[in-house]
Design a protein around this motif. Structure first.
Motif, PDB file in Angstrom:
ATOM      1  N   LEU A 196       0.833  -1.203   0.000  1.00  0.00           N
ATOM      2  CA  LEU A 196       0.000   0.000   0.000  1.00  0.00           C
ATOM      3  C   LEU A 196       0.870   1.256   0.000  1.00  0.00           C
ATOM      4  CD1 LEU A 196      -2.754  -1.144   2.528  1.00  0.00           C
ATOM      5  CD2 LEU A 196      -2.859  -1.120   0.048  1.00  0.00           C
ATOM      6  N   THR A 197       1.995   1.194   0.709  1.00  0.00           N
ATOM      7  CA  THR A 197       2.918   2.326   0.685  1.00  0.00           C
ATOM      8  C   THR A 197       3.397   2.593  -0.731  1.00  0.00           C
ATOM      9  OG1 THR A 197       3.687   1.821   2.910  1.00  0.00           O
ATOM     10  CG2 THR A 197       5.113   3.190   1.566  1.00  0.00           C
ATOM     11  N   GLY A 198       3.729   1.545  -1.444  1.00  0.00           N
ATOM     12  CA  GLY A 198       4.213   1.703  -2.813  1.00  0.00           C
ATOM     13  C   GLY A 198       3.179   2.414  -3.679  1.00  0.00           C
ATOM     14  N   ILE A 199       1.933   1.970  -3.580  1.00  0.00           N
ATOM     15  CA  ILE A 199       0.861   2.579  -4.374  1.00  0.00           C
ATOM     16  C   ILE A 199       0.697   4.045  -3.993  1.00  0.00           C
ATOM     17  CG2 ILE A 199      -1.635   2.549  -4.754  1.00  0.00           C
ATOM     18  CD1 ILE A 199      -1.491  -0.512  -4.357  1.00  0.00           C
ATOM     19  N   ASN A 200       0.719   4.288  -2.699  1.00  0.00           N
ATOM     20  CA  ASN A 200       0.531   5.638  -2.195  1.00  0.00           C
ATOM     21  C   ASN A 200       1.615   6.591  -2.699  1.00  0.00           C
ATOM     22  OD1 ASN A 200      -0.581   7.649  -0.629  1.00  0.00           O
ATOM     23  ND2 ASN A 200      -0.617   6.414   1.228  1.00  0.00           N
ATOM     24  N   PHE A 201       2.854   6.154  -2.642  1.00  0.00           N
ATOM     25  CA  PHE A 201       3.934   7.065  -3.009  1.00  0.00           C
ATOM     26  C   PHE A 201       4.070   7.228  -4.509  1.00  0.00           C
ATOM     27  CE2 PHE A 201       4.709   7.011   1.378  1.00  0.00           C
ATOM     28  CZ  PHE A 201       5.296   8.240   1.635  1.00  0.00           C
ATOM     29  N   LEU A 202       3.752   6.198  -5.256  1.00  0.00           N
ATOM     30  CA  LEU A 202       3.768   6.366  -6.706  1.00  0.00           C
ATOM     31  C   LEU A 202       2.740   7.434  -7.096  1.00  0.00           C
ATOM     32  CD1 LEU A 202       4.979   5.464  -9.307  1.00  0.00           C
ATOM     33  CD2 LEU A 202       3.245   3.712  -9.505  1.00  0.00           C
ATOM     34  N   THR A 203       1.546   7.321  -6.519  1.00  0.00           N
ATOM     35  CA  THR A 203       0.518   8.313  -6.812  1.00  0.00           C
ATOM     36  C   THR A 203       0.963   9.702  -6.337  1.00  0.00           C
ATOM     37  OG1 THR A 203      -1.074   6.560  -6.398  1.00  0.00           O
ATOM     38  CG2 THR A 203      -1.939   8.783  -6.596  1.00  0.00           C
ATOM     39  N   THR A 204       1.496   9.761  -5.136  1.00  0.00           N
ATOM     40  CA  THR A 204       1.925  11.050  -4.600  1.00  0.00           C
ATOM     41  C   THR A 204       2.928  11.716  -5.522  1.00  0.00           C
ATOM     42  OG1 THR A 204       1.658  10.146  -2.386  1.00  0.00           O
ATOM     43  CG2 THR A 204       2.938  12.174  -2.590  1.00  0.00           C
ATOM     44  N   ILE A 205       3.946  10.957  -5.912  1.00  0.00           N
ATOM     45  CA  ILE A 205       5.018  11.576  -6.696  1.00  0.00           C
ATOM     46  C   ILE A 205       4.523  11.945  -8.088  1.00  0.00           C
ATOM     47  CG2 ILE A 205       7.308  11.225  -7.690  1.00  0.00           C
ATOM     48  CD1 ILE A 205       7.940   9.427  -5.305  1.00  0.00           C
ATOM     49  N   LEU A 206       3.707  11.094  -8.680  1.00  0.00           N
ATOM     50  CA  LEU A 206       3.279  11.417 -10.036  1.00  0.00           C
ATOM     51  C   LEU A 206       2.243  12.533 -10.074  1.00  0.00           C
ATOM     52  CD1 LEU A 206       3.180   7.904 -11.730  1.00  0.00           C
ATOM     53  CD2 LEU A 206       4.834   9.732 -12.038  1.00  0.00           C
ATOM     54  N   LYS A 207       1.463  12.681  -9.009  1.00  0.00           N
ATOM     55  CA  LYS A 207       0.323  13.594  -9.096  1.00  0.00           C
ATOM     56  C   LYS A 207       0.426  14.838  -8.221  1.00  0.00           C
ATOM     57  CE  LYS A 207      -2.312  11.583 -12.015  1.00  0.00           C
ATOM     58  NZ  LYS A 207      -2.758  12.245 -13.224  1.00  0.00           N
ATOM     59  N   MET A 208       1.332  14.888  -7.284  1.00  0.00           N
ATOM     60  CA  MET A 208       1.263  15.980  -6.317  1.00  0.00           C
ATOM     61  C   MET A 208       2.493  16.878  -6.286  1.00  0.00           C
ATOM     62  SD  MET A 208      -0.711  13.969  -3.312  1.00  0.00           S
ATOM     63  CE  MET A 208      -0.936  15.365  -2.226  1.00  0.00           C
ATOM     64  N   ARG A 209       3.280  16.848  -7.332  1.00  0.00           N
ATOM     65  CA  ARG A 209       4.472  17.700  -7.322  1.00  0.00           C
ATOM     66  C   ARG A 209       4.110  19.174  -7.423  1.00  0.00           C
ATOM     67  NH1 ARG A 209       6.434  15.905 -12.197  1.00  0.00           N
ATOM     68  NH2 ARG A 209       4.817  14.326 -12.173  1.00  0.00           N
ATOM     69  N   ALA A 210       4.970  20.004  -6.873  1.00  0.00           N
ATOM     70  CA  ALA A 210       4.747  21.446  -6.925  1.00  0.00           C
ATOM     71  C   ALA A 210       4.760  21.911  -8.372  1.00  0.00           C
ATOM     72  CB  ALA A 210       5.837  22.152  -6.135  1.00  0.00           C
ATOM     73  N   PRO A 211       4.070  23.018  -8.660  1.00  0.00           N
ATOM     74  CA  PRO A 211       4.086  23.547 -10.017  1.00  0.00           C
ATOM     75  C   PRO A 211       5.520  23.781 -10.489  1.00  0.00           C
ATOM     76  CG  PRO A 211       2.659  24.859  -8.574  1.00  0.00           C
ATOM     77  CD  PRO A 211       3.266  23.805  -7.740  1.00  0.00           C
TER      78      PRO A 211
END
Ligand code: HEM
Ligand SMILES: [Cu+2]
Lengths: 644, 198
Positions: A196-211
């Protein structure tokens, strides 16, 4: 009586009884302390129910450090046993249980959470995000991991530890005692948390980066975690399935890995290593990421060959899935298969070499500042390279018939994993400590630690290469005088003892720095280059009052040197997730569920299974939109932090 | 919560977009899980010990029925999502209901099939082949079972709370899950049943 006999330990000894007493006393002390200081409410509100990635990170860190000592005590016991020939400190059964526990604890319950600590604490800050993509899931991941680890750790007190090695090969891992049940089920629970951590961080990094932070402007550590998350998502389901097969063989009499009725013990070895080899890269890539950050910070220079660093990591991650059979060259898979796996294994040395040269070139052109994290990083390069070279030796399948299952192998993997992973973790810990707690660890003690660990490491493990080539087998609890292994093993024991002193020094350093270190260090004590140092210390729970705007992979450095403006615009209200007790409680239920399965207590097992589904049902119906932090509140917090 | 009305309901908030993306990643893990089961199946399919082989126990009729039920349900949930996007709550609930009923039918046939196997002496403990066969089918069946409950919960929520970005998002994610189970079934149908019966 029958019922209780199951929980008795099959091979009791003084050491086990003593640790039971110690564990009991510790538990009582914790409970009494919490009650006396009236901290239960605080613990519940601020930690057990938190969904803040920084706090979850710190809980991972605490678990990892505890497990480092647990695994370390096991290591010292093994080295003490082998220090002299014909030693009788431990008998063979205990030795088996100890090396098994040591291996599992070190890899899965020490190194993994240590890495996930960095993921949690650093990644959202480094990409300028407010939190991870799924904060609640993140809490669940941690608690599942934690309960899995605890379940595994009680095995030596209740029912007996596994004794078939951390690889738990069948048919060695039979169902004679509950040890192998512990292995299958505890790792399963922790492993689901990791997935679950893996899924969470992949999503975080791909979708939540600063502008502004395009993929090729991500700091190297974030890159390493992106790739690690991908490997986790591909590798951990294989482990899940393998463990499920193993559990079913042990508990329900299926025939996956049995010796008759078509069962195939080698299938376990294959599935295990299809996960197990990528797992090694799940550990080492984040370590590489940390070294990259630290080396560029203290060489005062941007990382040499950013693109080739990224490329080599991608290549390593791909190759890591096609080398698994190098773990059983000698188990009869034929010359052709061996050759293929031999070549793919050696190929990994190429991208790894690229990274080493990139670090060296970064150092070459830099102005080096010898801080503790930098010292670890510089010691890492030659020591790790040695481990890499012996790895290529092991990769030659024909030669492997000579050193297969000897101490040579043990020397090799400790040689990559200690300077590679453990040093990186300690370097990173020292580096990020001020960001977490607002003071630095003492540099002098830190450098002593780094040197002691390195010297201890060389003394402990280089002799194993020699005795291994001479034929000292791995996992043997003793050897006779006439083999001549005695002196080398004594050296090895002394080395291990020096390392133990090093680890104790870390604790002393924490104690010393808590008492004496300056609290006036500002947000950026290392003069660093990436975004996590751009926010206050300690980090407010919303991380950044205004979302930063990024123009390069070294956003803060740009802000400092080129006058780039990171934070533009007004404060706006910030949306944050609510705390929740559900992840913790649900994981406690998982603990009971695992325990019930391990001991084949079917009624509690069924009840807890239902309870887990009830929790999921409640979650489905729950409405929780989080809360907002108002602009006034942000202004207050910010001015207070700037004042402090 | 900012709602972007130019996007379909299920994508209309930041949180919704994250959830859908995260769910795709989760499906990636699920693909690996089933891929491991299939790889193991291919390894063990001829290791029948003293138990029966696939050719001896597979029967086409119930399998065709299962395939028909599940494929149809994948179609009806697609209609359900379509209705949702048009804002037709009632039609959507009907299609979801039909989907779940078909899923229940599938499960019923599968349970019947398991009983037949057990009756013919092909229990989960019989041989490596039956172990992996029943584990693979069982894992898929367990997923369907979870899906039935999940789908029901979502229907109740849509009924009570109406079509909001949140319920829309949940419905859409559920439909991804359901389609995924259908795809897995197609693999089971082709590589376990058809191949085994040849
Ligand atoms: C810190 C000092 C350490 C010492 C002195 C040490 C010592 C040992 C010894 C003596 C063995 C058993 C050799 C045998 O009889 O087969 C062993 C095995 C092992 N160690 Fe360590 N170790 C240390 C750290 C670590 C770390 C940091 C890790 C991983 C992160 C690790 C992972 C393993 C594994 C996986 C095994 C194999 C267990 C098995 O055979 O199943 N060790 N170690
Ligand atoms: Cu490997």
């Amino acid at each position: 009586m029958e019922f209780f006999e199951r929980f008795a330990i099959p091979h009791p000894s003084f050491a086990i009884y003593a640790s039971m007493v110690a564990a009991g006393l510790t538990l009582i002390a914790i409970i009494a302390g919490l009650t006396y200081f009236k901290k239960w409410g605080y613990l519940w509100r601020e930690w057990l129910t938190t969904v803040d990635h920084k706090r979850i990170g710190i809980m991972y860190l605490i678990s990892a450090l505890l497990m480092l000592f647990r695994g370390g005590v096991d290591a010292i016991m093994m080295r003490a046993q082998l220090a002299v020939p014909d030693n009788t400190l431990l008998d063979s059964q205990h030795y088996n249980e100890i090396f098994t526990t040591h291996g599992v604890v070190m890899i899965l319950f020490m190194a993994m959470p240590f890495i996930i600590f960095f993921m949690n604490f650093v990644v959202p800050l480094q990409i300028g995000a407010r939190d991870v993509a799924f904060p609640r899931l993140n809490a669940l991941s941690f608690w599942l991991f934690f309960m899995g680890a605890m379940l595994f750790n009680i095995s030596f007190m209740v029912g007996g530890s596994p004794d078939a090695g951390w690889t738990s090969y069948f048919p060695l891992a039979d169902g004679e005692s509950v040890g192998s049940h512990y292995y299958m089920i505890a790792i399963q629970i922790a492993g689901i948390g990791t997935l679950l951590t893996g899924i969470n961080f992949l999503t975080t990094i791909l979708k939540m980066r600063a502008p502004g932070m395009t993929l090729m402007k991500m700091p190297m550590f974030t890159w390493s975690i992106l790739i690690t998350s991908v490997i986790i998502i591909f590798a951990f389901p294989v482990l899940t399935v393998a463990l499920a097969f193993g559990t079913m063989d042990l508990l329900f009499g299926t025939q996956f890995f049995t010796l008759d009725n078509g069962g195939m013990a080698m299938l376990w070895a294959n599935l295990f290593w299809v996960w197990g080899h990528p797992e090694v890269y799940i550990l080492i890539l984040p370590a590489f990421g940390l070294y990259s950050e630290i080396i560029s910070t203290f060489a005062r220079r941007n990382l040499y060959g950013y693109k080739s660093m990224v490329g080599s990591m991608v290549l390593i991650s791909l190759l890591s899935f096609v080398v698994w059979a190098h773990h059983f060259f000698t188990m009869g898979q034929g010359a052709f298969a061996n050759s293929i796996f031999s070549i793919t294994t050696m190929a990994i040395a190429v991208p790894t070499g690229v990274k080493i040269f990139n670090w060296l070139l970064t150092l070459w052109k830099g102005k080096i500042e010898f801080t503790t994290p930098m010292l670890y990083s510089i010691l890492f390069i030659p020591l790790f390279t040695l481990g890499g070279v012996t790895g290529v030796m092991l990769a030659m399948s024909a030669a492997d018939y000579q050193y297969h299952n000897t101490m040579f192998l043990v020397a090799h993997f400790h040689n990559v994993i200690i300077p590679g992973v453990v040093f990186a973790m300690l370097a990173g810990l020292t580096y990020y400590w001020p960001k977490m707690f607002g003071f630095m660890l003492n540099e002098r003690i830190g450098k002593w630690t780094a040197w002691l660990l390195s010297i201890g490491f060389v003394l402990a493990f280089i002799p194993m290469y020699i005795t291994g080539l001479d034929g000292q087998a791995r996992r043997m609890y003793t050897y006779s005088e006439s083999t001549g292994f005695g002196p080398m093993n004594m050296v090895s024991f002394i080395g291990a003892a020096i390392m133990a002193v090093g680890f104790v020094l870390i604790v002393y350093n924490i104690y010393y720095s808590v008492r004496y270190a300056s609290r006036d260090i500002g947000a950026d004590p290392w003069d660093a280059r990436t975004l996590e140092w751009a926010t206050h210390t300690p980090v407010p729970h919303y991380n950044f009052a205004v979302t930063p705007e990024v123009a390069s992979s070294e956003a803060l450095w740009d802000a400092k040197k080129n006058g780039h403006q990171l934070f533009k615009g007004e404060y706006k209200k910030i949306h944050m997730p609510n705390n929740s007790g559900v992840p913790f409680i649900m994981s406690c239920v998982f603990f009971v569920w695992g325990f019930a399965l391990i001991f084949s207590l079917w009624i509690p097992a069924i009840i807890t299974t239902i309870a887990i589904f009830v929790f999921m049902t409640l979650r489905s119906f729950e409405i929780d939109h989080g809360h907002y932090i108002s602009v006034e509140e942000i202004e207050d917090t910010e001015s207070e932090m700037r004042g402090a | 919560m900012k709602i972007d009305h130019s996007l379909p309901l299920e994508y209309s908030t930041e949180e919704n977009r994250l959830k859908i993306f995260g769910f795709w990643m989760f499906l990636g893990a699920e693909i690996m899980l089933f891929a491991t089961l299939f790889a193991t199946y291919f390894t063990l399919e001829n290791r029948t010990g003293n138990g029966p082989t696939g050719a001896e126990i597979f029967v086409i009729t119930p399998v065709l029925l299962e395939t028909f039920l599940l494929l149809t349900s994948s179609f009806t949930i697609g209609l359900g999502i379509h209705a949702m996007r048009l804002g037709r709550q009632k039609a959507m609930l009907w299609f979801f209901g039909i989907t779940l009923a078909l899923g229940l039918g599938f499960l019923g046939v599968e349970i019947f099939e398991f009983f037949t196997y057990a009756h013919e002496g092909a229990g989960i403990q019989t041989s490596a082949f039956t172990s992996i066969l029943l584990t693979t089918l069982g894992t898929h069946g367990a997923h369907v079972t979870v899906g039935l409950f999940w789908g029901l919960y979502i229907m109740i929520q849509v009924k009570k709370r109406g079509l909001t970005p949140e319920t829309g998002n949940k419905s859409f994610i559920f439909s991804l899950y359901w389609h995924f189970l259908d795809v897995v079934w197609i693999f089971i149908f082709s590589f376990i049943y058809l191949k085994g019966m040849l």
